[in-house]
Design an enzyme around this catalytic site. Sequence first.
Site: not given
Length: 321
Positions: A11-12, A89, A96, A120-121, A152, A176
Amino acid sequence: MARKKIALIGGGQIGGVLAQLIAQKKLGDVVLYDIVEDLPQGKTLDIVEASRVDMFDVNLKGTNDYQDIKDSDLVIITAGLPRKPGMSRDDLLATNAKIMQTVAENVKKYAPNSTVIVISNPLDAMVTLFKKITGFPANRVMGQAGVLDSSRFSTFIAWELGVSVKDVNALVLGGHGDTMVPIVRYANVNGIPVMELLERKYNDKAKAKEVMEAMVNRTKMAGGEVVKLLKTGSAFYSPASSAIAMAEAILFDEKRILPVCALLNGEFGISGYYVGVPAVLGADGVESIVEFTLDAEEKAALDNSVTAVKGLVEDMTRLGF
């Protein structure tokens, strides 16, 4: 006809924009889940209170209970922490991955027939982990990155040439991250090669190449550029809009060719890894991979990007996921 049920996990900033866009576009009913008590309830209430203004009747529910995502048709996952100063990293990956593990287990339990878009990253690792835990068919598990990166790239080209971004077609492949591969050779404005237009603008091939290289590098670093400007967060509107384009293609069976992070099985000479490639998106998710010929330089760049993806996956395995 019943509306589709769309679950948003996280919910960010991105999750909130996703909920708003889904409501405004009337794509389906929304369940916004977050672990933080009252956060998703507050965001959905705020959006619903604009329903008369924006003229939508879809239902929105904020929740801290995974049971509420039961029988969702589409799940979009944004859960995870951004990288913070001093965080390695491995720290980000481990943190995550733990979050994704919980998310995947609950999506598998409550929405086993859903199609899933992961934002998500680090993306390539997170979508790989989700697929591994759930065992969902590859066509129903994908990552969002290429749509954003290509947008982009297209935007920077439009600015440089002084043309509408609506007429710019540009494609970014690969992972990515810094090794992503903007495909310069196929970039065009309504069919006209971008390099030809740049050469006409500057009447100098060397200058045109220099300008394109700058746009390629800016595309690769675009996420970091936004982070640097915001200072307290990362991009959220453009990633959400990009995921919505994918969601629409799936929900409305549009058969759009979009660059998505998909599991490859020999395409582009790659097997067993999630990599950003063009794919046909429709009611069955990733319905096919669109393969095309890469020249030697492009293939080398894609292979380099895949090597980076493999490194992420290996690190995740080493950390026990």
